[in-house]
Scaffold this motif. Structure first.
Motif, PDB file in Angstrom:
ATOM      1  N   TYR A  82      42.964  -2.588 -17.619  1.00 28.68           N
ATOM      2  CA  TYR A  82      42.004  -3.546 -18.186  1.00 28.68           C
ATOM      3  C   TYR A  82      40.740  -2.817 -18.630  1.00 28.68           C
ATOM      4  O   TYR A  82      40.200  -3.072 -19.713  1.00 28.68           O
ATOM      5  CB  TYR A  82      41.687  -4.618 -17.140  1.00 28.68           C
ATOM      6  N   ASN A  83      40.252  -1.889 -17.795  1.00 33.42           N
ATOM      7  CA  ASN A  83      39.011  -1.174 -18.124  1.00 33.42           C
ATOM      8  C   ASN A  83      39.178  -0.325 -19.374  1.00 33.42           C
ATOM      9  O   ASN A  83      38.259  -0.231 -20.204  1.00 33.42           O
ATOM     10  CB  ASN A  83      38.590  -0.300 -16.941  1.00 33.42           C
ATOM     11  N   THR A  86      39.075  -2.574 -22.338  1.00 32.12           N
ATOM     12  CA  THR A  86      37.688  -3.018 -22.531  1.00 32.12           C
ATOM     13  C   THR A  86      36.891  -1.943 -23.252  1.00 32.12           C
ATOM     14  O   THR A  86      36.124  -2.231 -24.189  1.00 32.12           O
ATOM     15  CB  THR A  86      37.034  -3.339 -21.183  1.00 32.12           C
ATOM     16  N   THR A  87      37.056  -0.699 -22.821  1.00 31.22           N
ATOM     17  CA  THR A  87      36.317   0.411 -23.431  1.00 31.22           C
ATOM     18  C   THR A  87      36.696   0.601 -24.896  1.00 31.22           C
ATOM     19  O   THR A  87      35.837   0.815 -25.757  1.00 31.22           O
ATOM     20  CB  THR A  87      36.590   1.717 -22.660  1.00 31.22           C
ATOM     21  N   GLY A  90      36.842  -3.780 -26.498  1.00 37.71           N
ATOM     22  CA  GLY A  90      35.852  -4.794 -26.161  1.00 37.71           C
ATOM     23  C   GLY A  90      36.345  -5.772 -25.101  1.00 37.71           C
ATOM     24  O   GLY A  90      37.549  -5.949 -24.884  1.00 37.71           O
ATOM     25  N   ALA A  91      35.379  -6.424 -24.440  1.00 43.04           N
ATOM     26  CA  ALA A  91      35.693  -7.321 -23.324  1.00 43.04           C
ATOM     27  C   ALA A  91      36.459  -8.556 -23.778  1.00 43.04           C
ATOM     28  O   ALA A  91      37.316  -9.070 -23.050  1.00 43.04           O
ATOM     29  CB  ALA A  91      34.407  -7.737 -22.618  1.00 43.04           C
ATOM     30  N   ASP A  92      36.173  -9.052 -24.991  1.00 43.59           N
ATOM     31  CA  ASP A  92      36.843 -10.264 -25.472  1.00 43.59           C
ATOM     32  C   ASP A  92      38.350 -10.049 -25.571  1.00 43.59           C
ATOM     33  O   ASP A  92      39.158 -10.829 -25.050  1.00 43.59           O
ATOM     34  CB  ASP A  92      36.268 -10.659 -26.833  1.00 43.59           C
ATOM     35  N   ALA A  94      40.066  -7.581 -24.176  1.00 44.77           N
ATOM     36  CA  ALA A  94      40.600  -7.233 -22.848  1.00 44.77           C
ATOM     37  C   ALA A  94      40.877  -8.487 -22.034  1.00 44.77           C
ATOM     38  O   ALA A  94      41.895  -8.575 -21.335  1.00 44.77           O
ATOM     39  CB  ALA A  94      39.618  -6.324 -22.109  1.00 44.77           C
ATOM     40  N   ASP A  95      39.984  -9.479 -22.112  1.00 44.00           N
ATOM     41  CA  ASP A  95      40.196 -10.734 -21.372  1.00 44.00           C
ATOM     42  C   ASP A  95      41.408 -11.486 -21.912  1.00 44.00           C
ATOM     43  O   ASP A  95      42.171 -12.096 -21.144  1.00 44.00           O
ATOM     44  CB  ASP A  95      38.948 -11.620 -21.472  1.00 44.00           C
TER      45      ASP A  95
END
Length: 722
Positions: A82-83, A86-87, A90-92, A94-95
């Motif tokens: 997940y991290n 995200t890197t 982006g977090a959107d 990844a979520d």
């Protein structure tokens, strides 16, 4: 596998401003992570995420959803985390990928309780971002398209799951095209003979009548052109599963089924839809009862269209749907239209429903369900519902599923009105509560103070909301009855040790037993979920009677068993220490102990190898062996309390109590008393028979069905092992 440039071209076709670098990076990262992985068909595994992304481009979805499709299996099936996503993205995104992973891990075809809990999680995931379920639906669609590579038993499992969950969910979201394809793909697995038969019938019909679709669309275009209406006409034969379902529902063969063709007319504006309707009804005769106006009364997922069925060529019925281009986009994409793009910008569609509001409306219908089975029923009722529209006396519109009754209508207005319902009027006429409401009817609910929901209403109601409210009210009424009975049992048990069952004592016992409050203690006592002895012991452990000398251990109570064998007391004869006994062996279940005179033993006369010679251990046994007493009592105030007190005085605990028959002067109860041995039973029955209020008393014994099934589940304290 679709090359990255071709995939980007599919996105650029509806979104020229797409972030090409982002999609290319996701494509390269996904291909790298899935390197060396293959599907059962032998194809490179990454071909699957790419195909899922391509399916989503057909709905003109945003870049984040397309990238999520490319990465949706990376967290679950590769070393990607997940991290890391995200890197990189982006977090959107990844979520979204994490949400799809969690949905993938749900085993939605498991047991009912598990399935209900998974539905809860599914709706929670949907409520955070609906794009998660859009990717999951596309994932399931591609898996169903390529299902032949799976093992036959796995194919059936996935097809059933698709038919029960994913197809109706797609339909509920307004994505009717996806629902139809998912149903047909699942139908192909679950009932291939029926599907092939329908396809053969279509081929035969086309050979006999020619291309009906082309002729009817031509006729419609001609009539519309004559009326000066510039509209697009589309025709198609209905899917095999849709036809098969109609044949099953109507009990008709293919030859008698008329509406197997569907036509859509895409008009230029909303007012033109009604003009098109007029042209079609003037040219072809409409079928009564087959008209729905979803433009004036849209569905909750934003769907708008006029539906009508007319008699076409040769008397064949055809269904016609009339809508504008904007309405058509919502009808094709459903709730997903919220994320659709047109010419590089988010599509402005005034008919697209807000996904957050839609999922909130859907979820709030289920969040009050405490029971797993009730929740699952409510979800499925809502998912499969076909709406009808009716009116309150003031003219307000109420949406209900087809087949709904005045009970459903009353609870849809307000739970208080539903609970107090005593009758109903439909279009001014008094009707029974089980009457099925039809489109356009006006419904008036008649209420009365003091009315409570009836258990029979569960068979009348069809909506999840009504069934939930009825069950909750019935549980509350049962709870009040259990509390009254529990209070009587607690009073008797506490008096046995010289104490009083005060509210403070019950609250203290609740804390020690990790229960919410004293009423919960009483309710559990009354429903036999909790023993009085346990409550007394929680407060006064030093006052609980213990036998003189060391009692015989439960796992040593029966002599004659082999090392490692366990035993259960037979529920038919409930043998007690001191009575002659014999055992019957059960494969994998140990030995069931019967009294030597038990009538059920006759079932084993021809199986002597299963008989085991047993006897009870000598010594003092603990009072842990339930025996059912059938008692007829005078129906006078205080009698039950005195009987419970008397049983307690004989140092016997009441583990269960059921009212079997009530009359004005007498009532009959079954009491489960926990006893030490046969002598204890004799002492107790002698004391009870001496009571003037006891009209009759017998020890209840039953006969097992022939041949007996596996032994019933042991009561608390009965299953023991060596």
């Amino acid at each position: 596998m679709i090359p990255v440039d071709d995939l980007i071209a599919l996105v650029r076709a509806y979104n020229p401003q797409t972030n090409e670098a982002l999609i290319r990076a996701a494509y390269d990262f996904g291909r790298e992570m899935h390197e060396g992985q293959f599907r059962r068909s032998g194809e490179a595994y990454f071909s699957h995420p790419v195909s899922v992304a391509a399916i989503l481009t057909q709905q003109n979805l945003d870049d984040a959803t397309i990238v999520t499709a490319l990465l949706h299996d990376t967290i679950e099936d590769t070393k990607a985390s997940y991290n890391e996503i995200t890197t990189r993205f982006g977090a959107d995104i990844a979520d979204l990928v994490d949400g799809v992973t969690k949905l993938t891990n749900l085993q939605l075809s498991s047991t009912e309780t598990k399935q209900a809990e998974n539905f809860r999680k599914l709706f929670m995931a949907m409520s955070k971002d609906l794009r998660v379920i859009l990717v999951k639906l596309a994932d399931r669609l591609h898996n169903m398209r390529t299902i032949k590579a799976m093992r036959p038993e796995k194919q059936v499992q996935k097809a059933r799951e698709t038919m029960d969950i994913y197809a109706p969910l797609a339909g509920r979201m307004g994505m009717q095209w996806m629902r139809e394809e998912l149903e047909d793909l699942a139908f192909k697995v679950l009932n291939p003979e029926a599907r092939n038969s329908i396809i053969r019938r279509f081929v035969t019909l086309r050979g006999e009548t020619g291309d009906v679709i082309e002729r009817i669309t031509g006729d419609m275009r001609k009539e519309l052109d004559a009326a000066g209406l510039n509209a697009q006409v589309l025709g198609r034969a209905k899917k095999p599963y849709s036809i098969w379902r109609k044949m099953e529902e109507k009990g008709q063969g293919f030859s008698r089924l008329s509406d197997i063709y569907g036509f859509r007319v895409i008009a230029g504006a909303e007012d033109e839809c009604y003009r098109v309707l007029g042209v079609i009804h003037r040219r072809w005769r409409s079928v009564p009862g087959r008209f729905k106006d979803y433009i004036s009364q849209p569905k909750s997922n934003g769907y708008r269209s006029i539906h009508t069925t007319v008699s076409g060529r040769d008397g064949k019925r055809v269904e016609v749907q009339i809508r504008t281009r904007e309405m058509h986009e919502v009808a094709e994409a459903g709730v997903a239209a919220h994320w659709s793009y047109r010419d590089g910008e988010p599509a402005e569609n005034r008919f697209a429903v807000d996904p957050a509001r839609w999922i909130a409306t859907l979820s709030e219908q289920f969040q009050s369900e405490e029971d797993h089975e009730d929740f699952l029923e409510a979800v499925k009722l809502e998912m499969y519902a076909d709406k009808v529209f009716c009116f309150t006396p003031k003219g307000d519109v109420v949406k209900l599923p087809r087949g709904a009754t005045p009970i459903d209508f009353a609870f849809a207005i307000h739970t208080r009105i539903g609970s107090a319902c005593v009758g109903a009027k439909v279009d001014g006429m008094r009707v029974p509560l089980w009457t099925r409401i039809k489109n356009g009817q006006s419904v008036e609910i008649i209420t009365a103070e003091g009315q409570d929901p009836q258990a029979t209403w569960l068979d009348i109601a069809t909506t999840g909301k009504a069934k939930t409210a009825i069950r909750r009210a019935l549980r509350e009424m049962d709870r009040e009855r259990f509390i009254r009975l529990g209070r009587e049992l607690a009073r008797s048990g506490f008096e046995h040790v010289g104490k009083k069952a005060t509210d403070k004592a019950l609250e203290t016992a609740a804390r020690k037993l990790s229960l919410p409050d004293g009423d919960e203690v009483l309710a559990r006592l009354g429903s036999a979920q909790l023993r009085v002895a346990s409550v007394v012991e929680a407060l006064y452990p030093e006052l609980v009677d213990t036998p003189e000398g060391e009692a015989v251990r439960r796992d040593r109570a029966v002599i004659g068993l082999e090392q490692g064998q366990s035993f259960n007391r037979a529920t038919c004869c409930q043998p007690l220490p001191g009575e002659r006994i014999v055992g019957i062996t059960w494969r994998g279940r140990g030995v069931v102990v019967h009294a030597i005179d038990c009538a059920s033993l006759s079932h084993f006369d021809d199986q002597p190898e299963r008989w085991v010679d047993l006897h009870w251990h000598s010594g003092r046994h603990a009072a842990i062996y339930p025996v059912t007493l059938d008692i007829t009592l005078a129906n006078d105030p205080g009698v039950l309390g005195r009987i419970c007190t008397l049983i307690g005085e004989q140092k016997a605990n009441i583990s269960d109590l059921n009212f079997m028959d009530r009359k004005p002067d007498f009532y009959r109860i079954w009491v489960d008393a926990e006893l030490r041995d046969a002598e204890h039973l004799h002492t107790l029955t002698s004391a009870l028979e001496a009571e003037a209020d006891v009209a009759a008393l017998t020890r209840r014994r039953t006969i097992e069905e022939s041949p007996p099934g596996a032994p019933g589940a042991p009561r608390e304290g009965e299953a023991v092992g060596l």
